[in-house]
Design a protein around this motif. Structure first.
Motif, PDB file in Angstrom:
ATOM      1  N   SER A   1       0.834  -1.206   0.000  1.00 25.73           N
ATOM      2  CA  SER A   1       0.000   0.000   0.000  1.00 25.73           C
ATOM      3  C   SER A   1       0.869   1.256   0.000  1.00 25.73           C
ATOM      4  O   SER A   1       0.587   2.219  -0.726  1.00 25.73           O
ATOM      5  CB  SER A   1      -0.936   0.003   1.206  1.00 25.73           C
ATOM      6  N   PHE A   2       1.939   1.228   0.792  1.00 25.57           N
ATOM      7  CA  PHE A   2       2.854   2.378   0.819  1.00 25.57           C
ATOM      8  C   PHE A   2       3.517   2.580  -0.541  1.00 25.57           C
ATOM      9  O   PHE A   2       3.556   3.695  -1.073  1.00 25.57           O
ATOM     10  CB  PHE A   2       3.928   2.181   1.891  1.00 25.57           C
ATOM     11  N   LYS A   3       4.022   1.496  -1.135  1.00 27.30           N
ATOM     12  CA  LYS A   3       4.723   1.611  -2.419  1.00 27.30           C
ATOM     13  C   LYS A   3       3.791   2.172  -3.501  1.00 27.30           C
ATOM     14  O   LYS A   3       4.192   3.004  -4.313  1.00 27.30           O
ATOM     15  CB  LYS A   3       5.249   0.239  -2.848  1.00 27.30           C
ATOM     16  N   LEU A   4       2.538   1.712  -3.501  1.00 24.37           N
ATOM     17  CA  LEU A   4       1.581   2.182  -4.507  1.00 24.37           C
ATOM     18  C   LEU A   4       1.183   3.630  -4.272  1.00 24.37           C
ATOM     19  O   LEU A   4       0.930   4.378  -5.217  1.00 24.37           O
ATOM     20  CB  LEU A   4       0.339   1.278  -4.488  1.00 24.37           C
ATOM     21  N   SER A   5       1.159   4.037  -2.997  1.00 21.77           N
ATOM     22  CA  SER A   5       0.777   5.421  -2.673  1.00 21.77           C
ATOM     23  C   SER A   5       1.817   6.431  -3.155  1.00 21.77           C
ATOM     24  O   SER A   5       1.537   7.616  -3.261  1.00 21.77           O
ATOM     25  CB  SER A   5       0.561   5.578  -1.171  1.00 21.77           C
ATOM     26  N   GLN A   6       3.021   5.946  -3.456  1.00 27.77           N
ATOM     27  CA  GLN A   6       4.075   6.847  -3.929  1.00 27.77           C
ATOM     28  C   GLN A   6       3.786   7.389  -5.334  1.00 27.77           C
ATOM     29  O   GLN A   6       4.432   8.329  -5.775  1.00 27.77           O
ATOM     30  CB  GLN A   6       5.434   6.124  -3.911  1.00 27.77           C
ATOM     31  N   PHE A   7       2.787   6.794  -6.011  1.00 30.97           N
ATOM     32  CA  PHE A   7       2.380   7.288  -7.329  1.00 30.97           C
ATOM     33  C   PHE A   7       1.201   8.262  -7.217  1.00 30.97           C
ATOM     34  O   PHE A   7       0.666   8.691  -8.236  1.00 30.97           O
ATOM     35  CB  PHE A   7       2.002   6.120  -8.244  1.00 30.97           C
ATOM     36  N   CYS A   8       0.796   8.569  -5.984  1.00 30.70           N
ATOM     37  CA  CYS A   8      -0.308   9.523  -5.757  1.00 30.70           C
ATOM     38  C   CYS A   8       0.277  10.875  -5.362  1.00 30.70           C
ATOM     39  O   CYS A   8       1.371  10.947  -4.809  1.00 30.70           O
ATOM     40  CB  CYS A   8      -1.221   9.025  -4.637  1.00 30.70           C
TER      41      CYS A   8
END
Length: 840
Positions: free
Chosen positions: A595-602
């Protein structure tokens, strides 16, 4: 004079180039404009008749040239000049003639020119949308027809052209006026009329105008106009329009039959007859329509296109839900196909489309047996052994029906036929794949996936363009992954996903596929209580999404907003999964990290920063917990190191987040400190002491935090007694500073501090250490003297501990120290309650 001669020469040159196509229409208009203006400028006070006539001609022609190239506004001045010159000419001619007969000749001569100028002015007015002016000009022309009967045809056609122009602009009221004028003018002089065919054409357009303008209001006028048109000249278009108007008016079947009978002797094409039948059937006139359709073959017995009639019959039977009659008709066509009455290729193709559409409809309704019935009709038109791509598609469709009906052997036979006809089709490979999955043949399924992957990367050149587009391969691979997951074949699914993520160019399509598969796996994983292979696939799906998000920055069509939208969806689902796996720490940690890694694209707004901070804190907490439970040192080191990495990233995010608002009540600072302390202490990290230096400097540190640090400092594999003592001393100082000392908490802190400072059983203690510990006992006595809330068991423990320290001193011959410590212990005796007598 020289200028005038040059202007006339320019005009003549322009006229000679008219047929040679040397100059464009616009260039010609401009040249005429220049020549005409020059001639007008050269005009004297009393120009001769020839000069005036030249000016009239040149002004008329220049005006007409501007109209013809769509610049009517530029024509008006020249046409007005022509009118003015005509008046001058008439005045000049009258001046030189006294005989009435001569005057009549001159008037007729001038009226011809005036008629033409007025007609051009009408054209200009229509082009500019000035209806009233156009009507006035045409009316004047109309009034002049008695003297100029030869112009009747010209004026009638001019009005017809105005009618066409205004009709195309949907100005129906104006169009109906001009068409009516055209018809009326055409009747004025039969000798110079436009002819019956043209009059009928005018009336047909007039009827159409009324029909499209407001059929309910002008229906009678439309019918009258079309009836007049048909009286003037019978024409198939007039017949069709009359039927159309009758249908719109709700006329009875009998009236429509009468209209049809009027035209049965007309020469009409087969397509025209078919369009008429379609019109009747589309308006719900089945009885009349089918009767008319039955009469058509008699008229076209020798036509090779007779199959079109049969097709139309079948189509409308199906549309009217007369499937049984349609089947009978199709079976007649099949018999005819093998008895020398074949349909033309185009008609046969159309029949295949009808059959496939009907089969597809039944397939969508899950009537698979009925779908097969219609597909079998289509198969009937192919000869045994025939190789055709359409036949391959047909066999694949039939295989799908057989699979739904659980008739695997028949499905396999159909796919075998498809492979024979079109072995290099991705659709054929997909059919092979479906059967392999159904039969649980992993090897064959994997082989089919590999072939599909290759074909998806480079679609076959011979594939039908109508069936294959750039997304077909990815759609099929996505569907293949879904089928594999539904049938618990995770290895096959992952193989399909690998091809999907590696070769799919369209980011949006890939994310749609991944989301679909995530939803599918979520339902399976939850239903199967977090089955291990399912979790593995979910992890793979999220990792594939993360990888594609990272690569998507080079995709032009995949915008930043699209990336953000997809990243939010995946990060939220990963977060929810982490929360659901509360009973499985490792899975919980993995999904928080995802979830953290994916949030880096937000975008890094406050909500996303809070989510990132929480994910990393949770991941670190779980790593620490798992590290505490591991037996081997290497495993412990791995977990504590990972926790430290998460914490370092979290600290950076926390710094940014604190700039966005007030976080005074947020416990993050404390958690970061405690987690980092535990990780570094258990890793024996040299940086631990630097960390603690910053801690001692903090003015607002809480007692509880210091006590936890003290506890962690001595929790295996950590052993930092000095740090432990320092933390406990700081905590004790804070306890003392409280307005009202909490005796229970104070006692526990003091107990821990004495324990760490005065190890049990040691006799050879440094004098400084003993003095330090003595002070702690004095602190306890000080608190005891001011409260009754000090726990009695703690008082007993302090008394016993002081006494025993004295005894240890006594055993090594330190009698003075022994007396002091035993005396210190006895000072606690007076503070005991019920236990005092037992120890007195």
């Amino acid at each position: 004079l020289q200028v005038e001669e040059s202007a006339v020469s320019l005009w003549n040159w322009t006229v000679t180039k008219h047929t040679a196509a040397v100059i464009s229409d616009e260039q010609r208009a401009k040249l005429r404009f220049v020549a005409c203006r020059l001639v007008c400028l050269c005009e004297g006070s009393d120009p001769p008749e020839g000069t005036i006539r030249r000016q009239i001609l040149m002004s008329m022609k220049t005006g007409k040239a501007w109209i013809d190239i769509g610049k009517a506004g530029l024509a008006d001045g020249f046409l007005e000049n022509a009118t003015s010159c005509i008046e001058k000419l008439y005045a000049k001619l009258r001046k030189g003639s006294e005989d009435e007969a001569d005057i009549q000749v001159h008037r007729a001569d001038v009226e011809k020119s005036l008629f033409r100028v007025l007609s051009y002015q009408a054209e200009s007015a229509v082009a500019q949308g000035d209806f009233q002016k156009a009507v006035m000009c045409v009316q004047r022309c109309k009034d002049m027809l008695m003297k100029l009967p030869k112009e009747t045809c010209y004026l009638s056609i001019l009005c017809y052209n105005f009618g066409v122009e205004t009709y195309e602009r949907k100005r129906y009221e104006q169009s109906s006026f001009w068409l009516s004028q055209s018809y009326d003018i055409g009747k004025m002089d039969m000798k110079y009329s436009v002819g019956k065919e043209m009059q009928a054409k005018v009336l047909r357009l007039l009827a159409t105008t009324y029909f499209e303008w407001d059929c309910s209001l002008y229906l009678d006028k439309a019918l009258k106009a079309i009836s007049l048109a048909n009286q003037e000249n019978l024409h198939p278009a007039g017949f069709f329009l009359k039927v159309k108007i009758l249908l719109k008016s709700g006329a009875s079947d009998e009236d429509i039959k009468s209209a049809l009978a009027e035209f049965m002797h007309l020469e009409m094409s087969l397509d025209f007859c078919l369009n008429t039948a379609k019109l009747l059937l589309e308006h719900g006139r089945e009885s009349v329509g089918f009767d008319f359709l039955k009469s058509v073959p008699e008229r076209f017995e020798s036509s090779p296109d007779l199959g079109k009639i049969t097709l139309l019959h079948i189509e409308f039977l199906l549309q009217n839900k007369r499937e049984l009659l349609a089947k009978q008709k199709i079976e007649e066509v099949i018999i005819g196909h093998y008895t020398g009455k074949q349909l033309l290729p185009e008609a046969l193709n159309q029949l295949h489309i009808i059959l496939w559409d009907r089969a597809a409809k039944h397939y969508e309704e899950k009537s698979y047996s009925e779908a097969l019935h219609w597909y079998n009709y289509s198969v009937s038109f192919y000869t045994p052994g025939q190789i055709d791509q359409n036949l391959a598609k047909l066999q694949r469709n039939m295989a799908s029906c057989y699979l739904h009906l659980k008739q695997v052997d028949k499905a396999k036979e159909a796919v075998k036929q498809a492979e024979r006809c079109d072995p290099n089709s991705i659709f054929t490979k997909f059919s092979v794949y479906k059967i392999a999955v159904m039969e649980n043949d992993t090897d064959k399924a994997m082989e089919a996936i590999v072939e599909m992957g290759k074909l998806a990367e480079k679609p076959s050149e011979h594939e039908d363009k109508l069936r294959v587009d750039k997304n077909t391969g990815s759609n099929l691979l996505s569907l293949a992954a879904q089928i594999a997951l539904e049938n618990d074949q995770q290895i096959v699914a992952i193989k399909a996903l690998e091809y999907l993520s590696e070769h799919l160019q369209d980011c949006q399509q890939l994310f749609s596929a991944l989301k679909c598969l995530v939803r599918l796996m979520l339902s399976k994983v939850m239903a199967e209580n977090a089955e291990k292979s399912g979790i593995f696939v979910l992890n793979y799906l999220f990792s594939a999404a993360h990888k594609k998000l990272a690569e998507s920055f080079t995709e032009e069509k995949f915008t930043g907003d699209m990336r953000t939208l997809e990243a939010h969806w995946f990060r939220k689902v990963a977060w929810n999964l982490a929360v659901q796996f509360k009973d499985s720490p490792e899975k919980m940690r993995d999904f928080f990290v995802l979830s953290f890694k994916l949030s880096q694209f937000c975008p890094s707004d406050k909500a996303v920063l809070v989510a990132q901070k929480t994910c990393l804190l949770m991941a670190a907490a779980i790593d620490l917990e798992m590290g505490r439970q591991q037996i081997t040192p290497s495993e412990q080191t791995e977990f504590f190191s990972e926790a430290l990495q998460h914490l370092q990233t979290c600290k950076e995010i926390w710094k940014v987040l604190k700039l966005t608002g007030d976080f005074t009540k947020d416990p993050t600072d404390t958690l970061l400190l405690l987690y980092e302390f535990e990780a570094r202490s258990k890793l024996n990290d040299p940086a631990l002491h630097n960390l603690m230096e910053s801690v001692w400097e903090q003015p607002q540190i809480e007692i509880k935090t210091l006590e936890i640090i003290a506890s962690l400092a001595m929790e295996s594999p950590a052993r930092y007694p000095v740090l432990c003592k320092k933390a406990l001393r700081s905590a004790l100082n804070l306890h003392r500073k409280q307005a009202v000392i909490d005796a229970v908490k104070f006692s526990k802190c003091l107990h821990s501090l004495i324990n760490i400072s005065l190890p049990t059983g040691l006799t050879d203690l440094d004098t400084c250490v003993l003095q330090e510990v003595w002070d702690y006992f004095e602190d306890a006595l000080s608190v005891l003297s001011s409260t009754d809330a000090y726990p009695e068991m703690e008082i007993l423990w302090l008394m016993t501990r002081a006494w025993n320290t004295g005894i240890f001193q006594y055993t090594v011959g330190k009698y003075k120290e022994a007396e002091q410590w035993c005396g210190l212990g006895m000072r606690f005796l007076n503070h005991l309650g019920s236990l005092k007598k037992s120890y007195e």
